[in-house]
Design an enzyme around this catalytic site. Sequence first.
Site, PDB file in Angstrom:
ATOM      1  N   LYS A 138      72.418  14.363  24.483  1.00 53.16           N
ATOM      2  CA  LYS A 138      72.331  14.865  23.103  1.00 53.16           C
ATOM      3  C   LYS A 138      71.890  16.320  23.062  1.00 53.16           C
ATOM      4  CE  LYS A 138      69.018  11.762  22.400  1.00 53.16           C
ATOM      5  NZ  LYS A 138      68.461  11.412  23.713  1.00 53.16           N
ATOM      6  N   HIS A 170      58.282   8.712  25.180  1.00 54.02           N
ATOM      7  CA  HIS A 170      58.646  10.123  25.032  1.00 54.02           C
ATOM      8  C   HIS A 170      57.479  10.817  24.348  1.00 54.02           C
ATOM      9  CE1 HIS A 170      60.730  13.802  24.281  1.00 54.02           C
ATOM     10  NE2 HIS A 170      61.903  13.335  24.655  1.00 54.02           N
ATOM     11  N   GLU A 211      63.965  11.538  31.208  1.00 55.83           N
ATOM     12  CA  GLU A 211      65.128  11.874  30.363  1.00 55.83           C
ATOM     13  C   GLU A 211      65.036  13.323  29.898  1.00 55.83           C
ATOM     14  OE1 GLU A 211      64.566   9.193  27.126  1.00 55.83           O
ATOM     15  OE2 GLU A 211      64.787   7.412  28.348  1.00 55.83           O
ATOM     16  N   PRO A 212      64.974  14.291  30.825  1.00 53.59           N
ATOM     17  CA  PRO A 212      64.821  15.677  30.394  1.00 53.59           C
ATOM     18  C   PRO A 212      66.074  16.190  29.697  1.00 53.59           C
ATOM     19  CG  PRO A 212      65.288  15.591  32.736  1.00 53.59           C
ATOM     20  CD  PRO A 212      65.120  14.171  32.283  1.00 53.59           C
ATOM     21  N   GLY A 213      65.884  16.911  28.611  1.00 53.93           N
ATOM     22  CA  GLY A 213      66.999  17.569  27.929  1.00 53.93           C
ATOM     23  C   GLY A 213      66.791  19.062  28.020  1.00 53.93           C
ATOM     24  N   ARG A 214      65.903  19.566  27.143  1.00 60.37           N
ATOM     25  CA  ARG A 214      65.760  21.023  27.052  1.00 60.37           C
ATOM     26  C   ARG A 214      65.345  21.667  28.370  1.00 60.37           C
ATOM     27  NH1 ARG A 214      63.235  22.998  22.607  1.00 60.37           N
ATOM     28  NH2 ARG A 214      63.246  21.084  21.404  1.00 60.37           N
TER      29      ARG A 214
HETATM   30  C1  LIG Z   1      65.170   9.231  23.697  1.00 61.60           C
HETATM   31  C2  LIG Z   1      65.157  10.685  24.078  1.00 61.60           C
HETATM   32  N1  LIG Z   1      65.151  11.014  25.368  1.00 61.60           N
HETATM   33  C3  LIG Z   1      65.148  12.289  25.790  1.00 61.60           C
HETATM   34  C4  LIG Z   1      65.180  13.328  24.878  1.00 61.60           C
HETATM   35  C5  LIG Z   1      65.188  14.728  25.407  1.00 61.60           C
HETATM   36  O1  LIG Z   1      63.993  15.363  25.123  1.00 61.60           O
HETATM   37  P1  LIG Z   1      63.687  16.823  25.629  1.00 61.60           P
HETATM   38  O2  LIG Z   1      64.814  17.690  25.233  1.00 61.60           O
HETATM   39  O3  LIG Z   1      62.410  17.174  24.993  1.00 61.60           O
HETATM   40  O4  LIG Z   1      63.542  16.764  27.101  1.00 61.60           O
HETATM   41  C6  LIG Z   1      65.155  13.046  23.508  1.00 61.60           C
HETATM   42  C7  LIG Z   1      65.131  14.120  22.530  1.00 61.60           C
HETATM   43  O5  LIG Z   1      65.102  13.957  21.342  1.00 61.60           O
HETATM   44  C8  LIG Z   1      65.146  11.686  23.096  1.00 61.60           C
HETATM   45  O6  LIG Z   1      65.171  11.360  21.797  1.00 61.60           O
END
Ligand SMILES: Cc1ncc(COP(=O)(O)O)c(C=O)c1O
Length: 431
Positions: free
Chosen positions: A85, A213, A290-293
């Site tokens: 996402k 999270h 679950e790293p995103g940013r």
């Molecule tokens: C379920 C879940 N996992 C992982 C993420 C990614 O988070 P981040 O970008 O802070 O690493 C999000 C972000 O909203 C999330 O809702």
Amino acid sequence: MDKHIHSESVTTNASVTHDFSPENSDIDILDNGKTVRDFIDDKIKERVSKDTEDPFYVANLDRLYLMHLRWVTNLPRVRPFFAVKCNNTPVVLKMLSALGTGFDCASKNEIDLVLSLGATPDDIIYAHTIKPLSHIKYAEAHGVSRMTFDNEEELLKVSLSHPNAKLILRIAVDDSKSILRLNTKFGASLDSVAQLLERAKKLELDVIGISFHVGSGCTDSVAFMQAIADARHAFDIGNLLGFQMNLLDIGGGFSGRDNYRVKFEEFSEVINAALDDFFPPDSGVEVIAEPGRYYVESVFTMAVNIIAKKVITDNVDENRNGEESRKMVYYINEGLHGSMNFIISDPCASKVDPYPQRAVERSEQRYVTVLWGPTCDSQDKLNGTYNLPEMHVGDWLLLDNIGAYSLTLSSDFNGFDRADVYSVVTAGAQI
Ligand SMILES: Cc1ncc(COP(=O)(O)O)c(C=O)c1O
């Protein structure tokens, strides 16, 4: 000249061979010492020569690789499942897949996307606690079995549509030190863990672990320590009820920006210590995140064009020795309805630099600057504080750290096209 790659396979010097699909992920190779900034120069010149001023993104894949190396060096026990996402650019997903990350998917379409790019079902965690029934069925049909939940109704849906799922209970944790809080909407309270797990037992479902999270853009590493301790408590309840609890998912929350308040290394130290205390290696528990940013934030730079300007002149300013004070107002061709929505929650995320470099000379006067997006919405404004030299219509601005929650949130409101995305990698990069 940089080479533009349209081929199926790119092999650079060392350990990973990329198999990027030609239609979605053309990559420009920077050779002969060419830098990302040189590439941006060329793209702007190209636009000017074609009489267009459309905004564009550049993804620096060298940087993506570095972020991955930094992850595996600092958190060797934690396998990253990149949160799609946050940025679903195919070349990014493809490269992460080649590097061995898994993927956190939030919907059927995200599952479909990563499967189509070569990930296997075991590389996926369906990490949304609120899932449409049809999406659960889709996961089942495509072999994706690991998924999160935080409420009883979800258990009922899963028992109907995916009885062999491997479930992960998401618990609510303290997210008060994070830019984007998530735990008012998601996560079961520790008090409700026993009841939920008993319900799962009655439905003959398999719960294999716990996730949490700490909120996106976390600013306090202690949040992870407390959350890992909470997860241990929930694990113990699960084990007592007879589940084989063997997966801990520590979620996201890390920043990838060099100028961020808390360095990734500091988070890692705290996480490693907490894991050693609560989930030592000999516990046999698999740890994922679950790293995103963290992965993509600093990988992307954006170039936007100033399409209109107003100068607001106040009367004589007493504080400035009677000088006239001027405020600059620029309208740029990307805004909150394009891909800059994230600026609402994190106004300091991106540094805005004038382009070309001549405008950055120290001696040059700077002005309080307001940046509006291009649409008719009066909320379409970048709400950071900007101090820039005077710019003109037709000039460009560069924004860094713009890879997280930007492209995936963009729309074509008011008929403005979504920005182009270019990807670059340095020739001979050790990827
Ligand atoms: C379920 C879940 N996992 C992982 C993420 C990614 O988070 P981040 O970008 O802070 O690493 C999000 C972000 O909203 C999330 O809702």
